[in-house]
Design a protein around this motif. Structure first.
Motif, mmCIF file in Angstrom:
data_model
loop_
_atom_site.group_PDB
_atom_site.id
_atom_site.type_symbol
_atom_site.label_atom_id
_atom_site.label_comp_id
_atom_site.label_asym_id
_atom_site.label_seq_id
_atom_site.Cartn_x
_atom_site.Cartn_y
_atom_site.Cartn_z
ATOM 1 N N ARG A 178 0.855 -1.194 0.000
ATOM 2 C CA ARG A 178 0.000 0.000 0.000
ATOM 3 C C ARG A 178 0.885 1.236 0.000
ATOM 4 O O ARG A 178 1.163 1.835 1.030
ATOM 5 N N ARG A 179 1.319 1.621 -1.160
ATOM 6 C CA ARG A 179 2.231 2.750 -1.301
ATOM 7 C C ARG A 179 1.672 3.780 -2.269
ATOM 8 O O ARG A 179 0.940 3.445 -3.201
ATOM 9 N N GLY A 180 2.048 5.032 -2.036
ATOM 10 C CA GLY A 180 1.623 6.112 -2.907
ATOM 11 C C GLY A 180 2.755 7.081 -3.138
ATOM 12 O O GLY A 180 3.623 7.257 -2.261
ATOM 13 N N PHE A 181 2.756 7.713 -4.312
ATOM 14 C CA PHE A 181 3.855 8.597 -4.702
ATOM 15 C C PHE A 181 3.302 9.817 -5.424
ATOM 16 O O PHE A 181 2.326 9.718 -6.173
ATOM 17 N N ALA A 182 3.958 10.942 -5.226
ATOM 18 C CA ALA A 182 3.569 12.154 -5.946
ATOM 19 C C ALA A 182 4.713 13.147 -5.922
ATOM 20 O O ALA A 182 5.515 13.179 -4.976
ATOM 21 N N VAL A 183 4.790 13.954 -6.962
ATOM 22 C CA VAL A 183 5.759 15.042 -7.021
ATOM 23 C C VAL A 183 5.021 16.286 -7.494
ATOM 24 O O VAL A 183 4.220 16.233 -8.428
ATOM 25 N N ARG A 279 0.222 19.340 -1.321
ATOM 26 C CA ARG A 279 -0.415 18.753 -2.510
ATOM 27 C C ARG A 279 0.153 17.365 -2.802
ATOM 28 O O ARG A 279 -0.600 16.421 -3.109
ATOM 29 N N ALA A 280 1.481 17.245 -2.758
ATOM 30 C CA ALA A 280 2.097 15.952 -3.033
ATOM 31 C C ALA A 280 1.704 14.936 -1.965
ATOM 32 O O ALA A 280 1.437 13.765 -2.265
ATOM 33 N N TRP A 281 1.671 15.367 -0.713
ATOM 34 C CA TRP A 281 1.288 14.478 0.385
ATOM 35 C C TRP A 281 -0.135 13.957 0.181
ATOM 36 O O TRP A 281 -0.397 12.760 0.321
ATOM 37 N N GLN A 282 -1.049 14.839 -0.142
ATOM 38 C CA GLN A 282 -2.448 14.443 -0.324
ATOM 39 C C GLN A 282 -2.598 13.437 -1.453
ATOM 40 O O GLN A 282 -3.315 12.441 -1.318
ATOM 41 N N LYS A 283 -1.915 13.661 -2.569
ATOM 42 C CA LYS A 283 -2.003 12.736 -3.697
ATOM 43 C C LYS A 283 -1.371 11.386 -3.367
ATOM 44 O O LYS A 283 -1.944 10.336 -3.707
ATOM 45 N N ALA A 284 -0.204 11.409 -2.736
ATOM 46 C CA ALA A 284 0.474 10.149 -2.396
ATOM 47 C C ALA A 284 -0.337 9.365 -1.372
ATOM 48 O O ALA A 284 -0.462 8.141 -1.466
ATOM 49 N N LEU A 285 -0.900 10.064 -0.398
ATOM 50 C CA LEU A 285 -1.689 9.391 0.628
ATOM 51 C C LEU A 285 -2.953 8.783 0.033
ATOM 52 O O LEU A 285 -3.348 7.663 0.406
ATOM 53 N N GLN A 286 -3.579 9.473 -0.879
ATOM 54 C CA GLN A 286 -4.775 8.935 -1.533
ATOM 55 C C GLN A 286 -4.441 7.676 -2.320
ATOM 56 O O GLN A 286 -5.170 6.680 -2.281
ATOM 57 N N GLU A 287 -3.320 7.712 -3.041
ATOM 58 C CA GLU A 287 -2.922 6.544 -3.809
ATOM 59 C C GLU A 287 -2.621 5.361 -2.904
ATOM 60 O O GLU A 287 -3.027 4.222 -3.187
ATOM 61 N N ALA A 288 -1.933 5.609 -1.789
ATOM 62 C CA ALA A 288 -1.634 4.529 -0.852
ATOM 63 C C ALA A 288 -2.913 3.982 -0.212
ATOM 64 O O ALA A 288 -3.062 2.764 -0.026
ATOM 65 N N SER A 289 -3.847 4.860 0.105
ATOM 66 C CA SER A 289 -5.111 4.438 0.728
ATOM 67 C C SER A 289 -5.948 3.608 -0.236
ATOM 68 O O SER A 289 -6.640 2.672 0.182
#
Length: 291
Positions: A178-183, A279-289
């Motif tokens: 369960r991982r998420g990434f964003a830049v 913004r990056a945190w929100q996107k990465a967290l959504q992807e991981a969730s």
């Protein structure tokens, strides 16, 4: 202007390249794609008596799975990384950062090793390497060694590499679970250097708590930085409790020296940096969730 005169060397192997760097000493400079070094030479912001061209060194190129990780040769072009399905699957953060680098003409010649070894504070790849705990391989006449990304960037355009060492490859952990990434980055125009940016990697455990997170910052100091205090504060907390805004503010709070220039004051960069992290945190967290 044109570069100052220099002697040109074109080694065919890694051993030959590091031998030249050792023999020629501080008067020599390795050049990969030349997308950063060539303009500095042309403007005479830098001058060397010898240039060691790495383009013919085949051992510096390639993308391979090795022992559960992904190895990328330092001479691999950014365009090759951008096109690679292997990179997109195994190291999504690297794949997503690559299109933000300059323009496609730059990425056709620029290399991952050149970007990381050049250590520009506004470059994307150093921040990605920090966020992912990449391992950097260096070679010299004394042998080979591995340098963790957290100890590689030492200051403005400076790294832990010795004068006779050559960056030969970068190893990234392969994404899974369960991982998420964003830049996210802010630049005046697409292709410009970022005034502020963040690369974020998040891993959740089975209970939807943050098992690990990495926050790499660029454009916000003399070198790429890692927001270790913000990471520590978020690690172990429930995903729902990790406010993106709070993470962004925490990441900016630990910065000692934010640049101030004609493009923006330090205070402005901090505000923009906090927003890029959020913004990056929100996107990465959504992807991981979403799993």
């Amino acid at each position: 202007m044109k570069p100052a005169p220099f002697d040109y060397h074109a080694p065919a192997t890694i051993e030959e390249a590091v031998g030249l760097l050792a023999e020629l000493g501080e008067d020599a400079k390795a050049i990969a794609g030349g997308q950063s070094l060539a303009p500095m030479l042309a403007l005479r912001l830098a001058a060397f008596d010898h240039l060691v061209d790495l383009r013919r060194v085949a051992g510096l190129r390639g993308i391979e799975r090795r022992d559960g990780s992904l190895w990328i040769g330092a001479g691999t072009t950014q365009a090759a990384i951008e096109r690679s399905a292997e990179v997109a699957e195994a190291v999504p953060l690297l794949a997503r950062a690559t299109p933000l680098i300059g323009h496609f003409q730059i990425r056709n010649r620029g290399t991952i090793g050149g970007s990381i070894a050049h250590a520009d504070a506004a470059a994307e790849y150093p921040a990605v390497a920090l966020a992912l705990d990449a391992r950097l391989e260096a070679c010299s006449p004394r042998g080979r060694r591995t340098i963790p990304a957290t100890g590689f960037f030492t200051g403005l355009w400076s790294t832990d590499l010795a004068d006779d060492e050559l960056l030969t490859g970068i190893t990234f952990p392969v994404a899974g679970g369960r991982r998420g990434f964003a830049v996210e980055e802010y630049a005046r125009r697409h292709g410009d250097f970022a005034m502020a940016g963040a690369a974020v990697a998040i891993e959740l455990d089975d209970g939807a708590r943050i098992r690990r997170c990495g926050i790499g910052l660029f454009g916000l100091g003399p070198a790429a930085l890692r927001a270790t205090a913000a990471e520590s504060a978020a690690t172990g907390s429930a995903a729902a409790d990790a406010s993106p805004g709070e993470v962004g503010r925490a990441a900016m709070a630990e910065l000692d020296s934010v640049p101030s220039d004609l493009h923006g004051s330090a205070a402005y960069r901090r505000r923009v940096g906090a927003e890029m992290v959020a913004r990056a945190w929100q996107k990465a967290l959504q992807e991981a969730s979403d799993g």
